[in-house]
Design a protein around this motif. Structure first.
Motif, PDB file in Angstrom:
ATOM      1  N   ALA A 159       8.975  23.744   1.533  1.00  0.00           N
ATOM      2  CA  ALA A 159      10.199  22.942   1.649  1.00  0.00           C
ATOM      3  C   ALA A 159       9.985  21.719   2.542  1.00  0.00           C
ATOM      4  CB  ALA A 159      11.365  23.786   2.148  1.00  0.00           C
ATOM      5  N   SER A 160       8.729  21.230   2.587  1.00  0.00           N
ATOM      6  CA  SER A 160       8.427  20.041   3.395  1.00  0.00           C
ATOM      7  C   SER A 160       9.116  18.798   2.839  1.00  0.00           C
ATOM      8  CB  SER A 160       6.917  19.810   3.454  1.00  0.00           C
ATOM      9  OG  SER A 160       6.394  19.592   2.145  1.00  0.00           O
ATOM     10  N   LEU A 161       9.472  18.847   1.572  1.00  0.00           N
ATOM     11  CA  LEU A 161      10.166  17.749   0.919  1.00  0.00           C
ATOM     12  C   LEU A 161      10.967  18.330  -0.232  1.00  0.00           C
ATOM     13  CD1 LEU A 161      10.520  14.617   0.452  1.00  0.00           C
ATOM     14  CD2 LEU A 161       8.490  14.756  -1.006  1.00  0.00           C
ATOM     15  N   GLN A 162      12.180  17.852  -0.390  1.00  0.00           N
ATOM     16  CA  GLN A 162      12.984  18.181  -1.562  1.00  0.00           C
ATOM     17  C   GLN A 162      13.405  16.868  -2.185  1.00  0.00           C
ATOM     18  OE1 GLN A 162      15.145  19.978   1.284  1.00  0.00           O
ATOM     19  NE2 GLN A 162      13.411  21.338   1.472  1.00  0.00           N
ATOM     20  N   GLU A 163      13.288  16.792  -3.525  1.00  0.00           N
ATOM     21  CA  GLU A 163      13.583  15.543  -4.212  1.00  0.00           C
ATOM     22  C   GLU A 163      14.514  15.763  -5.388  1.00  0.00           C
ATOM     23  OE1 GLU A 163       9.922  12.540  -4.225  1.00  0.00           O
ATOM     24  OE2 GLU A 163       9.367  14.505  -5.012  1.00  0.00           O
ATOM     25  N   THR A 164      15.442  14.856  -5.527  1.00  0.00           N
ATOM     26  CA  THR A 164      16.270  14.771  -6.724  1.00  0.00           C
ATOM     27  C   THR A 164      15.544  13.877  -7.727  1.00  0.00           C
ATOM     28  OG1 THR A 164      17.405  12.797  -5.954  1.00  0.00           O
ATOM     29  CG2 THR A 164      18.390  14.938  -5.337  1.00  0.00           C
ATOM     30  N   LYS A 165      16.108  13.757  -8.898  1.00  0.00           N
ATOM     31  CA  LYS A 165      15.527  12.878  -9.915  1.00  0.00           C
ATOM     32  C   LYS A 165      15.410  11.448  -9.379  1.00  0.00           C
ATOM     33  CE  LYS A 165      16.327  11.156 -14.604  1.00  0.00           C
ATOM     34  NZ  LYS A 165      17.099  11.335 -15.843  1.00  0.00           N
TER      35      LYS A 165
END
Length: 152
Positions: free
Chosen positions: A63-69
């Protein structure tokens, strides 16, 4: 010129893959998923914009990064370090109704700072594809780094 030809190939290939009666057929989906890997590698915003569901969400390593479209499309427009190669392997498909989860390994090769040698990172992934109105959409991705070569 080479980049333009690659992007045209992806667009044409994508349209053919999603137009098939069962876009979630394992063989078709594995081809589409390979195109997804290549689109990430070359930064094909147009291809990814069509493939990713509006609700797309990617949870990266621990979970170091979460991205949306929208966030992913912005990131690949200005890549920090473009991958030399991306490839999936040891992939299995798990289907329920109009949803398929692909699970496997993705190996990403990038140039080291010396500009000559490569380092490889391997990730365990799960990618969730959903069929909507005859089209395959990538809804969610989760990746976990499981191995790195020296130089990382």
């Amino acid at each position: 010129m080479k980049m333009i030809l690659l992007m045209m190939f992806f667009c044409c290939s994508f349209m053919g893959a999603v137009a098939q009666a069962d876009c979630l057929n394992t063989e078709n989906l594995l081809k589409l998923d390979a195109q997804y890997e290549t689109a990430l590698q070359v930064g094909s915003v147009q291809f990814l914009d069509k493939l990713l569901a509006p609700e797309f969400y990617w949870v990266h390593n621990l979970a170091s990064l979460q991205e949306t479209k929208a966030q992913l499309l912005m990131r690949i427009k200005k890549p920090e370090a473009q991958a030399h190669q991306r490839r999936s392997h040891d992939v299995s498909a798990h289907r329920l109704g109009n949803t398929v989860v692909l699970q496997g390994l993705s190996s990403v090769d990038k140039l080291n700072p010396d500009g000559k040698t490569l380092r490889t990172s391997r990730y365990q992934f799960m990618r969730t594809y959903v069929e909507q109105q005859g089209e395959c959409k990538l809804l969610a991705v989760q990746t976990m780094k499981v191995w790195s070569s020296e130089g990382n």
